[in-house]
Design an enzyme around this catalytic site. Structure first.
Site, PDB file in Angstrom:
ATOM      1  N   SER A  18     -15.808   8.128  11.649  1.00  0.00           N
ATOM      2  CA  SER A  18     -17.126   8.449  11.099  1.00  0.00           C
ATOM      3  C   SER A  18     -17.401   7.814   9.746  1.00  0.00           C
ATOM      4  O   SER A  18     -18.551   7.786   9.296  1.00  0.00           O
ATOM      5  CB  SER A  18     -17.278   9.972  10.974  1.00  0.00           C
ATOM      6  OG  SER A  18     -16.218  10.499  10.198  1.00  0.00           O
ATOM      7  N   ASP A  67     -10.123  17.744  15.378  1.00  0.00           N
ATOM      8  CA  ASP A  67      -9.168  17.691  14.272  1.00  0.00           C
ATOM      9  C   ASP A  67      -7.838  17.202  14.839  1.00  0.00           C
ATOM     10  O   ASP A  67      -7.248  17.868  15.699  1.00  0.00           O
ATOM     11  CB  ASP A  67      -9.014  19.092  13.657  1.00  0.00           C
ATOM     12  CG  ASP A  67      -8.219  19.046  12.358  1.00  0.00           C
ATOM     13  OD1 ASP A  67      -7.299  18.214  12.247  1.00  0.00           O
ATOM     14  OD2 ASP A  67      -8.523  19.851  11.455  1.00  0.00           O
ATOM     15  N   ASN A  94      -6.414   5.933  13.272  1.00  0.00           N
ATOM     16  CA  ASN A  94      -6.898   5.597  11.932  1.00  0.00           C
ATOM     17  C   ASN A  94      -7.074   6.803  11.014  1.00  0.00           C
ATOM     18  O   ASN A  94      -6.981   6.673   9.804  1.00  0.00           O
ATOM     19  CB  ASN A  94      -8.243   4.850  12.079  1.00  0.00           C
ATOM     20  CG  ASN A  94      -9.014   4.791  10.774  1.00  0.00           C
ATOM     21  OD1 ASN A  94      -8.718   3.978   9.906  1.00  0.00           O
ATOM     22  ND2 ASN A  94      -9.996   5.670  10.620  1.00  0.00           N
ATOM     23  N   TYR A 159       2.034  10.854   0.666  1.00  0.00           N
ATOM     24  CA  TYR A 159       1.273   9.816   1.376  1.00  0.00           C
ATOM     25  C   TYR A 159       2.203   8.668   1.809  1.00  0.00           C
ATOM     26  O   TYR A 159       2.143   8.199   2.957  1.00  0.00           O
ATOM     27  CB  TYR A 159       0.155   9.303   0.473  1.00  0.00           C
ATOM     28  CG  TYR A 159      -0.778   8.325   1.131  1.00  0.00           C
ATOM     29  CD1 TYR A 159      -1.718   8.754   2.067  1.00  0.00           C
ATOM     30  CD2 TYR A 159      -0.723   6.967   0.821  1.00  0.00           C
ATOM     31  CE1 TYR A 159      -2.585   7.852   2.672  1.00  0.00           C
ATOM     32  CE2 TYR A 159      -1.579   6.065   1.425  1.00  0.00           C
ATOM     33  CZ  TYR A 159      -2.509   6.504   2.342  1.00  0.00           C
ATOM     34  OH  TYR A 159      -3.361   5.610   2.945  1.00  0.00           O
ATOM     35  N   ILE A 192      -8.739  -0.616  -0.303  1.00  0.00           N
ATOM     36  CA  ILE A 192      -9.952  -0.955   0.448  1.00  0.00           C
ATOM     37  C   ILE A 192     -11.120  -0.106  -0.068  1.00  0.00           C
ATOM     38  O   ILE A 192     -10.936   1.082  -0.370  1.00  0.00           O
ATOM     39  CB  ILE A 192      -9.728  -0.680   1.958  1.00  0.00           C
ATOM     40  CG1 ILE A 192      -8.449  -1.368   2.463  1.00  0.00           C
ATOM     41  CG2 ILE A 192     -10.949  -1.119   2.772  1.00  0.00           C
ATOM     42  CD1 ILE A 192      -8.406  -2.877   2.332  1.00  0.00           C
TER      43      ILE A 192
HETATM   44  P1  NDP Z   1     -11.992   7.861   4.593  1.00  0.00           P
HETATM   45  O1  NDP Z   1     -11.596   9.028   3.771  1.00  0.00           O
HETATM   46  O2  NDP Z   1     -13.095   6.982   4.156  1.00  0.00           O
HETATM   47  O3  NDP Z   1     -12.297   8.353   6.118  1.00  0.00           O
HETATM   48  C1  NDP Z   1     -11.359   9.146   6.757  1.00  0.00           C
HETATM   49  C2  NDP Z   1     -11.776   9.372   8.195  1.00  0.00           C
HETATM   50  O4  NDP Z   1     -10.744  10.136   8.830  1.00  0.00           O
HETATM   51  C3  NDP Z   1     -13.053  10.163   8.331  1.00  0.00           C
HETATM   52  O5  NDP Z   1     -13.730   9.732   9.491  1.00  0.00           O
HETATM   53  C4  NDP Z   1     -12.541  11.597   8.512  1.00  0.00           C
HETATM   54  O6  NDP Z   1     -13.437  12.466   9.224  1.00  0.00           O
HETATM   55  C5  NDP Z   1     -11.321  11.340   9.365  1.00  0.00           C
HETATM   56  N1  NDP Z   1     -10.352  12.428   9.320  1.00  0.00           N
HETATM   57  C6  NDP Z   1      -9.654  12.887   8.251  1.00  0.00           C
HETATM   58  N2  NDP Z   1      -8.877  13.922   8.619  1.00  0.00           N
HETATM   59  C7  NDP Z   1      -9.069  14.097   9.947  1.00  0.00           C
HETATM   60  C8  NDP Z   1      -8.570  15.027  10.896  1.00  0.00           C
HETATM   61  N3  NDP Z   1      -7.693  15.992  10.556  1.00  0.00           N
HETATM   62  N4  NDP Z   1      -8.996  14.928  12.172  1.00  0.00           N
HETATM   63  C9  NDP Z   1      -9.899  13.980  12.545  1.00  0.00           C
HETATM   64  N5  NDP Z   1     -10.411  13.071  11.686  1.00  0.00           N
HETATM   65  C10 NDP Z   1     -10.001  13.139  10.399  1.00  0.00           C
HETATM   66  O7  NDP Z   1     -10.633   7.020   4.773  1.00  0.00           O
HETATM   67  P2  NDP Z   1     -10.402   5.433   4.906  1.00  0.00           P
HETATM   68  O8  NDP Z   1     -11.382   4.849   5.816  1.00  0.00           O
HETATM   69  O9  NDP Z   1     -10.238   4.873   3.563  1.00  0.00           O
HETATM   70  O10 NDP Z   1      -8.943   5.432   5.576  1.00  0.00           O
HETATM   71  C11 NDP Z   1      -8.736   5.210   6.961  1.00  0.00           C
HETATM   72  C12 NDP Z   1      -7.250   4.986   7.190  1.00  0.00           C
HETATM   73  O11 NDP Z   1      -6.813   3.873   6.407  1.00  0.00           O
HETATM   74  C13 NDP Z   1      -6.365   6.168   6.766  1.00  0.00           C
HETATM   75  O12 NDP Z   1      -5.302   6.304   7.672  1.00  0.00           O
HETATM   76  C14 NDP Z   1      -5.852   5.738   5.410  1.00  0.00           C
HETATM   77  O13 NDP Z   1      -4.643   6.381   5.089  1.00  0.00           O
HETATM   78  C15 NDP Z   1      -5.701   4.257   5.612  1.00  0.00           C
HETATM   79  N6  NDP Z   1      -5.681   3.477   4.375  1.00  0.00           N
HETATM   80  C16 NDP Z   1      -6.779   3.443   3.544  1.00  0.00           C
HETATM   81  C17 NDP Z   1      -6.735   2.701   2.382  1.00  0.00           C
HETATM   82  C18 NDP Z   1      -7.885   2.603   1.435  1.00  0.00           C
HETATM   83  O14 NDP Z   1      -7.740   1.992   0.362  1.00  0.00           O
HETATM   84  N7  NDP Z   1      -9.051   3.136   1.743  1.00  0.00           N
HETATM   85  C19 NDP Z   1      -5.524   1.965   1.998  1.00  0.00           C
HETATM   86  C20 NDP Z   1      -4.445   2.064   2.938  1.00  0.00           C
HETATM   87  C21 NDP Z   1      -4.539   2.797   4.089  1.00  0.00           C
HETATM   88  P3  NDP Z   1     -14.568  13.324   8.409  1.00  0.00           P
HETATM   89  O15 NDP Z   1     -15.628  12.330   8.039  1.00  0.00           O
HETATM   90  O16 NDP Z   1     -15.075  14.335   9.373  1.00  0.00           O
HETATM   91  O17 NDP Z   1     -13.892  13.899   7.206  1.00  0.00           O
END
Ligand code: NDP
Length: 252
Positions: A18, A67, A94, A159, A192
């Protein structure tokens, strides 16, 4: 030379689609004609916006509020996708969260939430999806790790442990599923531009950029390209790999 990724018509699940990187992955796959279902936790407004934008573009994208910490909810959602699409071709794990703090200051909830989401969630969804891939002797699994899985970072024990586990999980599952013609790979992003990294980027942007060889933050789309590669037919002969999309952050 044709640029056909082979993803048109494929049934794809993306967890955490999302927002941020997940949304870019959803759009990258849907733009190639895949039938994409993404999971999200609770931000329904963000999920609705992704679905509406996809519909406007003529793409096949559906959202499920799931979730990933809940094994029964994951199993039920995966079955719904399998029933609707008749198969599951690609899984992108992801969804992830971050709760950085010094070890002594981490609460039980900080530790539990990060490990249960980033590691437990990957187990829950993957265990539900794999039987569908095994029965078809075909599938692609792409996990989203992090540079933190290999590079030590102050305040990142929970983490980093969760993301190091993803690298190990990727290699073992690749060994386990190769004979079933299922590949398992990992994309490990650096810093990112998403909500997750906002605090780090805003607090000390110049200091962080100075530690990245390419001297800039990455975009969600740049991560999505690497995920797309592992799922595409161009990666038919690639499994068990961790690809860093980090502008050289790991090397500094
Ligand atoms: P965001 O916080 O922007 O988005 C996280 C997403 O994961 C949202 O869609 C959220 O849903 C969903 N989410 C979180 N918890 C759950 C859950 N328990 N069940 C279902 N969905 C869940 O994160 P990023 O896009 O930045 O990160 C995406 C991935 O990339 C992660 O695994 C992160 O660890 C990894 N990453 C990110 C980096 C960065 O710099 N951004 C760097 C390295 C790795 P909702 O909107 O409903 O909360």
């Amino acid at each position: 030379m044709t640029q056909d990724s082979g993803l048109a018509g494929k049934a794809v699940i993306v967890t955490g689609g999302s927002r941020g990187i997940g949304r870019a992955i959803v759009e990258r796959f849907a733009g190639d004609g895949a039938d994409v279902t993404f999971f999200y936790r609770d931000n329904a407004a963000a999920a609705d916006e992704v679905v509406a934008a996809a519909r406007a573009a003529g793409w096949a994208v559906a959202a499920e509020r799931v979730d990933v910490r809940d094994p029964a909810a994951c199993a039920a959602a995966v079955e719904r996708v399998a029933e609707r699409c008749g198969r599951i071709d690609v899984l992108v794990n992801n969804a992830g969260v971050i709760r950085d703090n010094l070890l002594a200051l981490l609460s039980d909830d900080d530790v539990r939430t990060v490990l249960e989401t980033n590691v437990g969630g990957v187990f829950n969804v993957t265990r539900a999806v794999v039987p569908h891939m095994i029965s078809r002797r075909s599938g692609r699994i792409v996990n989203i790790g992090s540079v933190a899985g290999e590079k030590g970072g102050r305040g990142q024990t929970n983490y980093a442990a969760s993301k190091g586990a993803i690298n190990a999980f990727t290699r073992s599952l690749a060994a386990e599923l190769a004979s079933r013609r299922i590949t398992v790979n990992c994309v490990a992003p650096g810093v990112i531009e998403t909500e997750m990294s906002a605090a780090v980027r805003e607090q000390a942007p110049d200091e962080v950029r100075a530690r990245i060889l390419l001297r800039r933050f990455g975009t969600a789309q740049e991560v999505a390209h690497a995920v797309w590669f592992f799922a595409s037919r161009y990666a038919d002969y690639v499994t068990g790999q961790v690809l860093h999309v980090d502008g050289g952050f790991k090397m500094e």
